[in-house]
Design a protein around this motif. Sequence first.
Motif, PDB file in Angstrom:
ATOM      1  N   ILE A 113      22.680   5.439  19.339  1.00 31.34           N
ATOM      2  CA  ILE A 113      23.447   4.589  18.429  1.00 31.34           C
ATOM      3  C   ILE A 113      23.470   3.146  18.913  1.00 31.34           C
ATOM      4  CG2 ILE A 113      25.814   4.155  17.632  1.00 31.34           C
ATOM      5  CD1 ILE A 113      26.087   7.222  17.344  1.00 31.34           C
ATOM      6  N   GLU A 114      23.608   2.939  20.201  1.00 30.73           N
ATOM      7  CA  GLU A 114      23.617   1.576  20.737  1.00 30.73           C
ATOM      8  C   GLU A 114      22.262   0.897  20.540  1.00 30.73           C
ATOM      9  OE1 GLU A 114      25.363  -1.769  22.582  1.00 30.73           O
ATOM     10  OE2 GLU A 114      26.173   0.010  21.612  1.00 30.73           O
ATOM     11  N   ALA A 115      21.191   1.665  20.645  1.00 31.21           N
ATOM     12  CA  ALA A 115      19.849   1.094  20.529  1.00 31.21           C
ATOM     13  C   ALA A 115      19.428   0.836  19.089  1.00 31.21           C
ATOM     14  CB  ALA A 115      18.836   2.006  21.214  1.00 31.21           C
ATOM     15  N   HIS A 116      19.802   1.738  18.182  1.00 34.80           N
ATOM     16  CA  HIS A 116      19.256   1.679  16.829  1.00 34.80           C
ATOM     17  C   HIS A 116      20.305   1.609  15.727  1.00 34.80           C
ATOM     18  CE1 HIS A 116      15.243   2.451  18.414  1.00 34.80           C
ATOM     19  NE2 HIS A 116      15.733   3.469  19.091  1.00 34.80           N
ATOM     20  N   GLY A 117      21.585   1.670  16.073  1.00 39.00           N
ATOM     21  CA  GLY A 117      22.630   1.644  15.060  1.00 39.00           C
ATOM     22  C   GLY A 117      23.061   3.037  14.655  1.00 39.00           C
ATOM     23  N   GLY A 118      24.121   3.060  13.865  1.00 38.20           N
ATOM     24  CA  GLY A 118      24.651   4.327  13.395  1.00 38.20           C
ATOM     25  C   GLY A 118      26.083   4.551  13.844  1.00 38.20           C
ATOM     26  N   VAL A 119      26.527   5.783  13.705  1.00 37.72           N
ATOM     27  CA  VAL A 119      27.901   6.170  14.023  1.00 37.72           C
ATOM     28  C   VAL A 119      27.882   7.638  14.461  1.00 37.72           C
ATOM     29  CG1 VAL A 119      30.128   6.792  12.964  1.00 37.72           C
ATOM     30  CG2 VAL A 119      29.128   4.561  12.525  1.00 37.72           C
ATOM     31  N   GLY A 120      28.727   7.965  15.430  1.00 34.21           N
ATOM     32  CA  GLY A 120      28.954   9.355  15.792  1.00 34.21           C
ATOM     33  C   GLY A 120      30.432   9.667  15.642  1.00 34.21           C
ATOM     34  N   ILE A 121      30.757  10.727  14.923  1.00 35.04           N
ATOM     35  CA  ILE A 121      32.146  11.121  14.701  1.00 35.04           C
ATOM     36  C   ILE A 121      32.360  12.496  15.318  1.00 35.04           C
ATOM     37  CG2 ILE A 121      33.931  11.654  12.987  1.00 35.04           C
ATOM     38  CD1 ILE A 121      32.515   9.737  11.097  1.00 35.04           C
TER      39      ILE A 121
ATOM     40  N   PRO B 159      27.868   1.003  17.570  1.00 31.25           N
ATOM     41  CA  PRO B 159      27.275  -0.074  18.377  1.00 31.25           C
ATOM     42  C   PRO B 159      28.320  -1.099  18.809  1.00 31.25           C
ATOM     43  CG  PRO B 159      25.946   0.373  16.426  1.00 31.25           C
ATOM     44  CD  PRO B 159      27.214   1.127  16.243  1.00 31.25           C
ATOM     45  N   THR B 160      28.114  -1.684  19.961  1.00 30.26           N
ATOM     46  CA  THR B 160      29.092  -2.635  20.492  1.00 30.26           C
ATOM     47  C   THR B 160      29.173  -3.895  19.630  1.00 30.26           C
ATOM     48  OG1 THR B 160      27.375  -3.458  22.006  1.00 30.26           O
ATOM     49  CG2 THR B 160      28.926  -1.837  22.877  1.00 30.26           C
ATOM     50  N   ASP B 161      28.158  -4.174  18.830  1.00 32.20           N
ATOM     51  CA  ASP B 161      28.200  -5.362  17.968  1.00 32.20           C
ATOM     52  C   ASP B 161      28.621  -5.021  16.540  1.00 32.20           C
ATOM     53  OD1 ASP B 161      25.959  -4.016  17.162  1.00 32.20           O
ATOM     54  OD2 ASP B 161      24.601  -5.728  17.307  1.00 32.20           O
ATOM     55  N   ALA B 162      29.131  -3.803  16.323  1.00 30.58           N
ATOM     56  CA  ALA B 162      29.565  -3.375  14.991  1.00 30.58           C
ATOM     57  C   ALA B 162      31.075  -3.165  14.982  1.00 30.58           C
ATOM     58  CB  ALA B 162      28.853  -2.076  14.590  1.00 30.58           C
ATOM     59  N   THR B 163      31.610  -2.984  13.791  1.00 32.73           N
ATOM     60  CA  THR B 163      33.036  -2.688  13.641  1.00 32.73           C
ATOM     61  C   THR B 163      33.239  -1.179  13.631  1.00 32.73           C
ATOM     62  OG1 THR B 163      32.814  -2.777  11.240  1.00 32.73           O
ATOM     63  CG2 THR B 163      33.458  -4.804  12.364  1.00 32.73           C
ATOM     64  N   PRO B 164      34.445  -0.705  13.969  1.00 36.01           N
ATOM     65  CA  PRO B 164      34.698   0.730  13.936  1.00 36.01           C
ATOM     66  C   PRO B 164      34.510   1.274  12.522  1.00 36.01           C
ATOM     67  CG  PRO B 164      36.463  -0.424  15.081  1.00 36.01           C
ATOM     68  CD  PRO B 164      35.617  -1.467  14.434  1.00 36.01           C
ATOM     69  N   PRO B 165      34.133   2.528  12.382  1.00 36.89           N
ATOM     70  CA  PRO B 165      34.031   3.139  11.062  1.00 36.89           C
ATOM     71  C   PRO B 165      35.386   3.181  10.372  1.00 36.89           C
ATOM     72  CG  PRO B 165      33.018   4.523  12.746  1.00 36.89           C
ATOM     73  CD  PRO B 165      33.775   3.470  13.470  1.00 36.89           C
ATOM     74  N   PRO B 166      35.413   3.288   9.046  1.00 38.08           N
ATOM     75  CA  PRO B 166      36.691   3.432   8.345  1.00 38.08           C
ATOM     76  C   PRO B 166      37.486   4.616   8.891  1.00 38.08           C
ATOM     77  CG  PRO B 166      34.908   3.071   6.793  1.00 38.08           C
ATOM     78  CD  PRO B 166      34.261   3.271   8.136  1.00 38.08           C
ATOM     79  N   GLY B 167      38.798   4.421   8.994  1.00 34.30           N
ATOM     80  CA  GLY B 167      39.663   5.471   9.520  1.00 34.30           C
ATOM     81  C   GLY B 167      39.929   5.360  10.998  1.00 34.30           C
TER      82      GLY B 167
END
Length: 353
Positions: free
Chosen positions: A225-233, A342-350
Motif C-alpha cells: 500500500i505504501e509503494a503503490h497506493g490503496g487501503v487495508g481494513i 499511504p503516508t501521503d493520503a488521508t484516512p479512509p472514510p469512517g
Amino acid sequence: MSDLEAHLAARIRAGGPLRVSEFMAEALLNPTHGYYTTRDPLGAAGDFTTAPEISQMFGEMIGLCLAQSWLDQGRPERFALAELGPGRGTLMADILRATRAAPGFTEAATLHLVEASPPLRAAQRATLGEEVTWHDSIDTLPEDRALFLVANEFFDALPIRQFLRSGPGWRERLVGLEDESLRFGLGDLLAQPALHHRLADTQEGDLVEICPQAAPIMAAIGTRIEAHGGVGIVIDYGDWRSLGDTLQAMRAHEKVAPLEAPGTADLTAHVDFEALANATPSAHSRLTPQGVFLERLGITARAQALAKGLSGAALESHIAAHRRLTHPEEMGNLFKTLAVYPTDATPPPGFEA
C-alpha cells in the motif's frame, strides 16, 4: 480418541509438548483432519456467524468506504481488490454490489482471495464465479498495483503463542499429555526478547499472547500500500494490546474447551492491534470500535431505507441485525477496526488519523 487427537498424541510422545501455536495450526489446518480443511463452518448450521452473514449492510458500508478511498486516491486505473479469509464470499459479493455506484471501480479491479480451506473456496466460487484468483497466502498477491484489501475475522484465527509472566522472565504455555489426554502445561522459565516491552505493564502470573504470523502479514500489506497506493481494513475482535488468556473454541455456536476434540471446533484468539499497527510501514488509523466505524459510514440511514420495504418478522430480524452489528453490548464494541493507507493520503472514510 479421534484421528487428529491420536496424531497429536503421537507427535507429543515423539517430540515433546507442543506450543499453543503448533496445536492451533494442526487443529485448524491439518490437511486431513483440520477444522478449516474439512468443513464449511459458517452460518446457523455451522459453528459461528460472521458480520457479513448477519446483514448485507456490513459489506455495503465497507464497499462504500473502499470506493471513496479509491476516488480520493485519484481512481487508480488498475488495482487488486483482495480479501483475507473471505468465508463464503458473502462480504466480497456485497462489496462488489455497493461499489457499482462508483463508475469505473469494478472495471479497474482484479479480484483476489486468500483462502486455505478447500470447502470455503468452493463456496466462494459458487458466490463470486470464476473471475477470481485464489491464493494460499498473501505472498502471491500482485505487487505491481494498488491494493484495496479487507480482512474481516482473519487475524483472530492465526495461531498464537502464550506466555505466563514469572518474575523477570516468561514460561510458555504448552500442550502435552496427561493420562493420554491433551492437557495444558508450562515450559521452562526463559527470557523472551519479543516480550521485553511487556515487563513494564504486566505482573506475576499475567498471561500474554503473541501471534508470530500477524506482523509479517501486516508488514506485507503495508509495504504494498505504501509503494503503490490503496487501503487495508482490518476488522476483528481484540484490543490495542494483548493481556490475558483469550484462546477460545466454538462448536455449534457454543463455547467448548479448546483442547476438547481438536479439529471439530473453531479456535480463535483476540487480536493485538498494537502489534499490527507497529508492523506496517504505511500510515495507520486510530483503533475504532466497529459500531462507531459503521455509524460514521451511514449504516443507520441505510438500515432505515431498507426497513421501509419490510414488516413483521422480516422487519424485526432487520432491526436485530443492525443492533447486533453496532450496539456496544453486541459486536459494536467487542470488534475493532484499523485502517492502513499511504503516508501521503488521508484516512479512509469512517477512520481518524
